[in-house]
Design a protein around this motif. Structure first.
Motif, mmCIF file in Angstrom:
data_model
loop_
_atom_site.group_PDB
_atom_site.id
_atom_site.type_symbol
_atom_site.label_atom_id
_atom_site.label_comp_id
_atom_site.label_asym_id
_atom_site.label_seq_id
_atom_site.Cartn_x
_atom_site.Cartn_y
_atom_site.Cartn_z
ATOM 1 N N SER A 170 1.027 1.601 -3.228
ATOM 2 C CA SER A 170 0.071 2.627 -3.631
ATOM 3 C C SER A 170 0.774 3.871 -4.152
ATOM 4 C CB SER A 170 -0.822 3.005 -2.443
ATOM 5 O OG SER A 170 -0.050 3.544 -1.401
ATOM 6 N N ASP A 171 0.016 4.629 -4.947
ATOM 7 C CA ASP A 171 0.478 5.936 -5.413
ATOM 8 C C ASP A 171 0.518 6.877 -4.222
ATOM 9 O OD1 ASP A 171 0.695 5.306 -8.119
ATOM 10 O OD2 ASP A 171 -1.386 5.796 -8.534
ATOM 11 N N PHE B 164 -2.740 2.184 1.868
ATOM 12 C CA PHE B 164 -3.605 3.181 1.240
ATOM 13 C C PHE B 164 -2.911 4.530 1.298
ATOM 14 C CE2 PHE B 164 -6.277 -0.199 2.902
ATOM 15 C CZ PHE B 164 -6.881 -0.608 1.731
ATOM 16 N N HIS C 126 -4.381 2.002 -5.491
ATOM 17 C CA HIS C 126 -3.794 1.000 -4.616
ATOM 18 C C HIS C 126 -3.609 -0.253 -5.457
ATOM 19 C CE1 HIS C 126 -5.391 3.787 -1.684
ATOM 20 N NE2 HIS C 126 -6.590 3.546 -2.134
ATOM 21 N N TYR C 127 -2.503 -0.955 -5.267
ATOM 22 C CA TYR C 127 -2.185 -2.119 -6.083
ATOM 23 C C TYR C 127 -1.897 -3.328 -5.202
ATOM 24 C CZ TYR C 127 -1.391 1.543 -9.529
ATOM 25 O OH TYR C 127 -1.542 2.628 -10.344
ATOM 26 N N ARG D 41 -5.728 -3.295 -9.427
ATOM 27 C CA ARG D 41 -5.690 -1.865 -9.112
ATOM 28 C C ARG D 41 -7.064 -1.456 -8.608
ATOM 29 N NH1 ARG D 41 -5.405 2.255 -13.900
ATOM 30 N NH2 ARG D 41 -7.631 1.916 -13.755
ATOM 31 N N HIS E 249 1.468 -5.321 -1.449
ATOM 32 C CA HIS E 249 0.626 -4.139 -1.630
ATOM 33 C C HIS E 249 1.483 -2.884 -1.748
ATOM 34 C CE1 HIS E 249 -3.011 -6.409 -0.599
ATOM 35 N NE2 HIS E 249 -2.216 -7.053 0.249
ATOM 36 N N GLY F 111 -9.208 1.816 -6.062
ATOM 37 C CA GLY F 111 -9.119 3.201 -5.607
ATOM 38 C C GLY F 111 -9.318 4.163 -6.754
#
Length: 89
Positions: free
Chosen positions: A69-70, A48, A55-56, A7, A67, A9
């Motif tokens: 992301s939230d 992103f 970001h994962y 994780r 990949h 960001g």
């Protein structure tokens, strides 16, 4: 199966990494299915999402990571990330 979640960001931009090995776990079949579903919804390149969001990168057995992301995480991605971050090393 060895599942790694990285994780990055967020507001601080700090990176956190956790690894969960499912060998010998009674819930391994459930985790394997969850990982397949979560990775099926991941992008192959970094995604992103929103500013200051997380970001994962999710990888299984040293394969290329997926990949996500939230705030665009699927339910399976949320569940897998929470599990690996809570129970992994």
């Amino acid at each position: 199966m060895r599942i790694q979640v990285t994780r990055s960001g967020g507001i601080l931009g700090a990176e956190r990494r956790s690894v969960l090995d499912t060998e010998g776990r009674p819930d391994a079949p459930h985790i394997h299915a969850l990982a397949r579903e979560a990775l099926g919804s991941c992008a192959r390149t970094p995604d992103f999402g929103v500013p200051d969001g997380f970001h994962y990168a999710i990888s299984v057995d040293d394969r290329s990571p997926g990949h996500c992301s939230d705030p665009k995480l699927t339910d399976s991605q949320k569940s897998l990330i929470a599990l690996v971050m809570a129970q992994g090393q």
